[in-house]
Design a protein around this motif. Structure first.
Motif, short mmCIF file in Angstrom:
data_model
loop_
_atom_site.label_atom_id
_atom_site.label_comp_id
_atom_site.label_asym_id
_atom_site.label_seq_id
_atom_site.Cartn_x
_atom_site.Cartn_y
_atom_site.Cartn_z
N MET A 151 0.83 -1.18 0.00
CA MET A 151 0.00 0.00 0.00
C MET A 151 0.88 1.25 0.00
N TRP A 152 1.96 1.22 0.75
CA TRP A 152 2.86 2.36 0.81
C TRP A 152 3.41 2.67 -0.58
N ILE A 153 3.72 1.63 -1.34
CA ILE A 153 4.28 1.82 -2.68
C ILE A 153 3.27 2.51 -3.58
N VAL A 154 2.02 2.05 -3.53
CA VAL A 154 0.98 2.65 -4.38
C VAL A 154 0.78 4.12 -4.02
N TYR A 201 -5.15 5.09 7.83
CA TYR A 201 -6.20 5.03 8.85
C TYR A 201 -7.44 4.32 8.31
N ILE A 202 -7.80 4.60 7.07
CA ILE A 202 -8.95 3.94 6.47
C ILE A 202 -8.68 2.45 6.33
N TYR A 203 -7.50 2.10 5.86
CA TYR A 203 -7.13 0.69 5.73
C TYR A 203 -7.22 -0.02 7.07
N LYS A 204 -6.68 0.61 8.10
CA LYS A 204 -6.68 0.01 9.43
C LYS A 204 -8.10 -0.17 9.96
N ASP A 205 -8.95 0.84 9.79
CA ASP A 205 -10.33 0.74 10.24
C ASP A 205 -11.06 -0.41 9.56
N ILE A 206 -10.93 -0.48 8.25
CA ILE A 206 -11.64 -1.52 7.50
C ILE A 206 -11.08 -2.89 7.81
N ALA A 207 -9.76 -3.01 7.90
CA ALA A 207 -9.14 -4.31 8.18
C ALA A 207 -9.47 -4.80 9.59
N ASP A 208 -9.50 -3.90 10.55
CA ASP A 208 -9.81 -4.30 11.92
C ASP A 208 -11.24 -4.77 12.09
N ASN A 222 -8.96 -3.25 -3.15
CA ASN A 222 -7.52 -3.23 -3.38
C ASN A 222 -6.96 -1.91 -2.86
N TYR A 223 -5.66 -1.74 -2.94
CA TYR A 223 -5.03 -0.56 -2.35
C TYR A 223 -5.49 0.73 -3.01
N LEU A 224 -5.80 0.67 -4.29
CA LEU A 224 -6.28 1.88 -4.97
C LEU A 224 -7.61 2.35 -4.40
N ASP A 225 -8.43 1.41 -3.94
CA ASP A 225 -9.71 1.79 -3.33
C ASP A 225 -9.51 2.57 -2.04
N PHE A 264 -16.24 3.92 8.35
CA PHE A 264 -15.44 2.78 7.89
C PHE A 264 -15.44 1.64 8.90
N ARG A 265 -16.25 1.77 9.93
CA ARG A 265 -16.36 0.72 10.94
C ARG A 265 -17.70 0.03 10.80
N LYS A 266 -17.70 -1.26 11.03
CA LYS A 266 -18.96 -2.00 11.06
C LYS A 266 -19.39 -2.12 12.51
#
Length: 127
Positions: free
Chosen positions: A1-4, A32-39, A47-50, A111-113
């Motif tokens: 994700m960092w690379i993208v 932060y969005i990635y972490k919220d959704i993944a958690d 994907n990372y572009l999203d 972004f939290r369920k």
């Protein structure tokens, strides 16, 4: 994700410096969005572009606020430099906590369920 994220920022810097800086602020909430959704068990279909796109949408109209927030730490950064970097021990966690609080106030719970209140007890008794 960092690379993208870095590639997108680099390409905007190639266009011109100012748009690159603006896009850096637009993509600043990606982690932060990635972490919220993944958690919360989501993100299997993303994907990372999203995540970069969601960050850009979230920051629409809020980039200058975030710039001013970062600018408010300028005095603390100078003070940390004057202490030969020792002040960074306290400053970095303080800044990261402030940026996370800004994200939380900006994104809320979008972004939290909500955790399910129903429990599946059938699986427990089938064994």
């Amino acid at each position: 994700m960092w690379i993208v994220q870095t590639l997108f920022e680099f390409f905007w810097y190639l266009v011109f410096i100012i748009p690159g800086i603006v896009k850096t602020y637009a993509y600043s909430q990606t982690y932060y969005i990635y972490k919220d959704i993944a958690d919360n068990g989501g993100g299997d279909d993303l994907n990372y572009l999203d995540y970069v796109t969601k960050s850009r949408q979230l920051m629409r109209g809020h980039k200058f606020e975030y710039f001013v927030l970062q600018l408010s730490f300028l005095g603390w950064d100078i003070l940390a430099i004057l202490t030969l970097g020792i002040g960074e021990i306290w400053l970095i966690p303080y800044k990261n906590t402030t940026y996370m609080a800004y994200y939380r106030s900006l994104a809320g719970d979008q972004f939290r369920k909500e955790p399910s209140t129903e429990t599946n007890t059938d699986a427990y008794f089938e064994a």
